[in-house]
Design an enzyme around this catalytic site. Sequence first.
Site, PDB file in Angstrom:
ATOM      1  CB  SER A   1     -64.178  20.385 -64.957  1.00 33.26           C
ATOM      2  OG  SER A   1     -63.557  19.596 -63.992  1.00 33.26           O
TER       3      SER A   1
ATOM      4  CG  ASP B   1     -67.160  19.208 -62.888  1.00 34.43           C
ATOM      5  OD1 ASP B   1     -67.562  19.791 -63.902  1.00 34.43           O
ATOM      6  OD2 ASP B   1     -66.316  18.288 -62.928  1.00 34.43           O
TER       7      ASP B   1
END
Length: 285
Positions: free
Chosen positions: A41, A152
Site C-alpha cells: 500500500s 491492498d
Amino acid sequence: MIGERFSLALGGGGGRGWAHIGVARALDEAGLRPGRIVGTSMGAIVGAGLAAGFSPDEIERVARRTPVYRLVGRRARHALFDPRPVLERLAAQLGDPRIEELPVPLAVTAYDLASGTTEAITRGPVVEAIERAIAVPLFFPACPDGEHLWCDAGPWEAVPVSVARRLAPADPVIGVWVDAPKPAFLARRPVAAAMRSLAFRLGAVPGVVPLPARGYLALLARRMAEPVLAEAPDLLIRPRLGLMPAWHFSRVREMSRRGYRDARAALEAAGLWQPAGETRAHAAA
C-alpha cells in the site's frame, strides 16, 4: 544481525505511511541501504520512490506538493474515489519505469480476493503494481486481471516480512509498521468470535454489495479478529504516530519527522546508529 545487506519491508497505513520517509532518512544517515525493498500500500509508494533512486528529502518534497484530496476527488466506478489522477502524477514523477529496471530491487504486494492469496509483484510497470497495492474496495476500486481480483494486502499482513524473506531468505529484514494500533477490545474473546463469524458470512454468502467490497470486508473482519499473518522481522521500527487517521494525507512533514525520530531511537537501541559524519570524526581522531 543487520549487516551490509538486508531487506526493507514497508507496511501500509494511508497518510501515516509518510513516516516511512523519515525512517528511510534515518537508515540513510546510518549508512544502512537495503538490498531489496518490499512495500504494501503506502509502503509500496514510498518504496518505489526509494527503489527508483530518489532521496528521502526528494520524496518528501514531492509528497508535500501533491494535493492528494483534490486529485482523488472524483468518483470511480464501484468505488468512492478514483486513484488514476494520483497514479498519473506518480508515473510522471518516477518516469513511468518498469519494476525490473529500478536501481534497487522492488517487490509490491497485492492480495487476490478471488483465490485468497497474496503476490509479490516484481515485474511490469511500477504504477500498475501500485494501483493493485492501494486498491481498497469501497474507497478505491479493486483491480481485475483475468481470474484475479487484486487489492491492498495490508489486512493480510500489515508489514510484508514473509514476502521479503521468501524473496531473499538469507537476508535479515528491517520492518516498518506505521498502521494504526488495533483497538484493544477487539482482542476480547466474544468480540473476536463475532468478527470471525462476520468474516465467514461476508465471504460465503452472496449479498447486494459488489463481490470486491464483500470480500475485502471479510478480509478486514478476519484481520480485526486476529492477525492473518504477522511474522516478526529481525528489527521492527514502529513510529509513534498516535491515533492519526489513515486518510489524513496532508501531514507529510510531521509524519516524516516522527518516523525519523523513532527510527533513530530503534537503530541506536540495536547498536546500528553510526552516522557517516561521526564515522569520519572517529577516523580523523
